[in-house]
Write an enzyme that holds these catalytic residues in place. Sequence first.
Site, PDB file in Angstrom:
ATOM      1  N   GLN A 245       0.821  -1.243  -0.001  1.00  0.00           N
ATOM      2  CA  GLN A 245      -0.081   0.029  -0.056  1.00  0.00           C
ATOM      3  C   GLN A 245       0.716   1.220   0.022  1.00  0.00           C
ATOM      4  O   GLN A 245       2.067   1.105   0.470  1.00  0.00           O
ATOM      5  CB  GLN A 245      -0.807   0.071   1.437  1.00  0.00           C
ATOM      6  CG  GLN A 245      -0.114   0.021   2.570  1.00  0.00           C
ATOM      7  CD  GLN A 245      -0.845  -0.528   3.617  1.00  0.00           C
ATOM      8  OE1 GLN A 245      -2.033  -0.571   3.742  1.00  0.00           O
ATOM      9  NE2 GLN A 245      -0.406  -1.439   4.760  1.00  0.00           N
TER      10      GLN A 245
ATOM     11  N   ASP B 254       0.551 -12.368   6.571  1.00  0.00           N
ATOM     12  CA  ASP B 254      -0.798 -12.080   6.377  1.00  0.00           C
ATOM     13  C   ASP B 254      -1.470 -12.741   7.863  1.00  0.00           C
ATOM     14  O   ASP B 254      -1.270 -13.729   8.282  1.00  0.00           O
ATOM     15  CB  ASP B 254      -1.252 -12.990   5.291  1.00  0.00           C
ATOM     16  CG  ASP B 254      -2.685 -13.088   5.070  1.00  0.00           C
ATOM     17  OD1 ASP B 254      -3.379 -12.036   4.353  1.00  0.00           O
ATOM     18  OD2 ASP B 254      -3.482 -13.832   5.923  1.00  0.00           O
ATOM     19  N   GLY B 255      -2.296 -12.054   8.519  1.00  0.00           N
ATOM     20  CA  GLY B 255      -3.093 -12.402   9.676  1.00  0.00           C
ATOM     21  C   GLY B 255      -3.787 -13.667   9.417  1.00  0.00           C
ATOM     22  O   GLY B 255      -4.007 -14.516  10.276  1.00  0.00           O
TER      23      GLY B 255
ATOM     24  N   ASP C  31       0.455  -0.203  13.452  1.00  0.00           N
ATOM     25  CA  ASP C  31       0.732   1.352  13.913  1.00  0.00           C
ATOM     26  C   ASP C  31       1.032   1.251  15.437  1.00  0.00           C
ATOM     27  O   ASP C  31       1.563   2.319  16.039  1.00  0.00           O
ATOM     28  CB  ASP C  31      -0.226   2.140  13.592  1.00  0.00           C
ATOM     29  CG  ASP C  31      -1.719   1.778  14.167  1.00  0.00           C
ATOM     30  OD1 ASP C  31      -2.880   1.939  13.669  1.00  0.00           O
ATOM     31  OD2 ASP C  31      -1.673   1.433  15.581  1.00  0.00           O
TER      32      ASP C  31
ATOM     33  N   HIS D 245      -7.880   3.541  19.816  1.00  0.00           N
ATOM     34  CA  HIS D 245      -7.020   2.344  20.290  1.00  0.00           C
ATOM     35  C   HIS D 245      -7.406   1.845  21.774  1.00  0.00           C
ATOM     36  O   HIS D 245      -7.196   0.562  22.290  1.00  0.00           O
ATOM     37  CB  HIS D 245      -5.396   2.758  20.488  1.00  0.00           C
ATOM     38  CG  HIS D 245      -4.885   2.982  19.033  1.00  0.00           C
ATOM     39  ND1 HIS D 245      -4.332   4.083  18.511  1.00  0.00           N
ATOM     40  CD2 HIS D 245      -4.842   2.268  17.578  1.00  0.00           C
ATOM     41  CE1 HIS D 245      -3.991   4.053  17.378  1.00  0.00           C
ATOM     42  NE2 HIS D 245      -4.260   2.744  16.734  1.00  0.00           N
TER      43      HIS D 245
ATOM     44  N   PRO E 193      -4.625  -4.204   1.340  1.00  0.00           N
ATOM     45  CA  PRO E 193      -3.722  -4.964   0.801  1.00  0.00           C
ATOM     46  C   PRO E 193      -4.158  -6.390   0.174  1.00  0.00           C
ATOM     47  O   PRO E 193      -3.966  -6.857  -0.828  1.00  0.00           O
ATOM     48  CB  PRO E 193      -2.354  -4.977   1.482  1.00  0.00           C
ATOM     49  CG  PRO E 193      -2.792  -4.794   2.862  1.00  0.00           C
ATOM     50  CD  PRO E 193      -4.063  -3.764   2.538  1.00  0.00           C
TER      51      PRO E 193
ATOM     52  N   ASP F  95      -7.520  -5.347  14.384  1.00  0.00           N
ATOM     53  CA  ASP F  95      -7.360  -4.085  14.101  1.00  0.00           C
ATOM     54  C   ASP F  95      -6.628  -4.103  12.596  1.00  0.00           C
ATOM     55  O   ASP F  95      -5.739  -3.609  12.359  1.00  0.00           O
ATOM     56  CB  ASP F  95      -6.466  -3.404  15.057  1.00  0.00           C
ATOM     57  CG  ASP F  95      -5.965  -1.967  14.686  1.00  0.00           C
ATOM     58  OD1 ASP F  95      -5.128  -1.492  15.342  1.00  0.00           O
ATOM     59  OD2 ASP F  95      -6.991  -1.503  14.076  1.00  0.00           O
ATOM     60  N   SER F  96      -7.582  -4.470  11.589  1.00  0.00           N
ATOM     61  CA  SER F  96      -6.948  -4.458  10.309  1.00  0.00           C
ATOM     62  C   SER F  96      -7.972  -4.272   9.393  1.00  0.00           C
ATOM     63  O   SER F  96      -8.081  -4.663   8.186  1.00  0.00           O
ATOM     64  CB  SER F  96      -6.384  -5.883   9.910  1.00  0.00           C
ATOM     65  OG  SER F  96      -7.353  -6.779  10.163  1.00  0.00           O
TER      66      SER F  96
HETATM   67  N1  SAM Z   1      -5.297   1.580  13.575  1.00  0.00           N
HETATM   68  C1  SAM Z   1      -5.818   1.423  12.217  1.00  0.00           C
HETATM   69  C2  SAM Z   1      -7.181   2.338  12.392  1.00  0.00           C
HETATM   70  O1  SAM Z   1      -7.054   2.971  13.100  1.00  0.00           O
HETATM   71  O2  SAM Z   1      -7.918   2.245  11.203  1.00  0.00           O
HETATM   72  C3  SAM Z   1      -5.993   0.092  11.758  1.00  0.00           C
HETATM   73  C4  SAM Z   1      -6.490  -0.053  10.387  1.00  0.00           C
HETATM   74  S1  SAM Z   1      -5.238  -0.168   9.207  1.00  0.00           S
HETATM   75  C5  SAM Z   1      -5.974   0.687   8.019  1.00  0.00           C
HETATM   76  C6  SAM Z   1      -5.118  -1.767   8.666  1.00  0.00           C
HETATM   77  C7  SAM Z   1      -3.943  -2.189   9.160  1.00  0.00           C
HETATM   78  O3  SAM Z   1      -3.935  -3.991   8.968  1.00  0.00           O
HETATM   79  C8  SAM Z   1      -2.512  -1.759   8.481  1.00  0.00           C
HETATM   80  O4  SAM Z   1      -1.396  -1.830   9.358  1.00  0.00           O
HETATM   81  C9  SAM Z   1      -2.304  -3.086   7.434  1.00  0.00           C
HETATM   82  O5  SAM Z   1      -0.924  -3.037   6.970  1.00  0.00           O
HETATM   83  C10 SAM Z   1      -2.767  -4.179   8.443  1.00  0.00           C
HETATM   84  N2  SAM Z   1      -3.376  -5.175   7.275  1.00  0.00           N
HETATM   85  C11 SAM Z   1      -4.184  -5.055   6.224  1.00  0.00           C
HETATM   86  N3  SAM Z   1      -4.676  -6.461   5.742  1.00  0.00           N
HETATM   87  C12 SAM Z   1      -3.584  -7.448   6.605  1.00  0.00           C
HETATM   88  C13 SAM Z   1      -3.735  -8.792   6.753  1.00  0.00           C
HETATM   89  N4  SAM Z   1      -4.455  -9.569   5.709  1.00  0.00           N
HETATM   90  N5  SAM Z   1      -2.836  -9.325   7.611  1.00  0.00           N
HETATM   91  C14 SAM Z   1      -2.347  -8.529   8.753  1.00  0.00           C
HETATM   92  N6  SAM Z   1      -2.343  -7.204   8.705  1.00  0.00           N
HETATM   93  C15 SAM Z   1      -2.863  -6.464   7.778  1.00  0.00           C
END
Ligand code: SAM
Length: 290
Positions: free
Chosen positions: A42, A148-149, A97, A73, A173, A166-167
């Site tokens: 991203q 990947d989670g 983050d 958070h 991505p 929190d994703s």
């Molecule tokens: N604290 C943020 C918020 O306030 O919206 C959290 C959401 S942020 C948009 C999404 C986070 O999840 C990013 O750090 C992204 O890299 C991660 N992420 C997205 N898809 C993921 C996946 N399949 N596995 C693990 N992490 C993922």
Amino acid sequence: MNTINFHPESGSSIWLQNLIHGMSGLTIKAKHSVFCDSSPFQKIEVFDTYSFGLVLCLGGSIVLTEADGCIYHEMISHPALFMHKNPQNVCIIGGGDGGCLKEVLIHETVKTVTIVDIDEMVTETVKRFFPALAEGFNDERTRVIFEDGYDYLEKNDQKFDLILVDSYDPNGPVQSLETDDFHRIVSLRLEEDGIAVFQTDSPTVNSNFIRKTIRGVSPYFEYYKPYLCSMYSFPEGICSFLACTRKESVLNNFEKGRYEKSANRFHYYNEEIHSGAFLLPQHIRNLLKS
Ligand code: SAM
């Protein structure tokens, strides 16, 4: 020669937009861009703004502001952490983050936090520009996995007391976390009295997402409760979460003694917010019924 009274507020023409269907929303005036790069997953940007401080954007969306990131958070973390009688092992999916991690580590019962974010550049960027938020990465209880989670939970059979997802990133991505099977995997990796929390965006602007999440978790979690918080960096001002468990008693528990020991550590969360967040306006109740 006449000197021009240059007002700093007028010097910038950069506006960050956080819009609802492109029709209405929030705009934030930026002083300047601080960072811009792309990871394999991203675009990652940081802006310095007049009214929200530093703002982190992922994939062109505002995901974190210095001004109100702590609200998000605190609210994705503490309701479940104080519902659970003795949360020791916590998993955070996404949240690279560090904000959610920082809140979880406040709890002395917590022995391990495993944070799984797909994008290492998110964490690197936060460590560089939001050092206070990144403190948790240095804690000896923290284990950071860049993967990947979905894959991580699929391959590792460790069970957790809490899994905080929190994703939320509908255009993010990798879409693996937006699948119903992800909810099955989360339930498999939770202890019998464990709690899973999913961020479910705005219940009014994006009601389909919270309804889809409820449909997705229902086969695996008999009990679930949506809750809300007010976020002034969200265009509609409201963010929702879904707390899920297999035991109703867990959802209705509140560890008052443990809360009172750390009550002065929070900016937004307190015991009244804990119970009030679960009180839903009628129109949101109706949405969830439909
Ligand atoms: N604290 C943020 C918020 O306030 O919206 C959290 C959401 S942020 C948009 C999404 C986070 O999840 C990013 O750090 C992204 O890299 C991660 N992420 C997205 N898809 C993921 C996946 N399949 N596995 C693990 N992490 C993922």
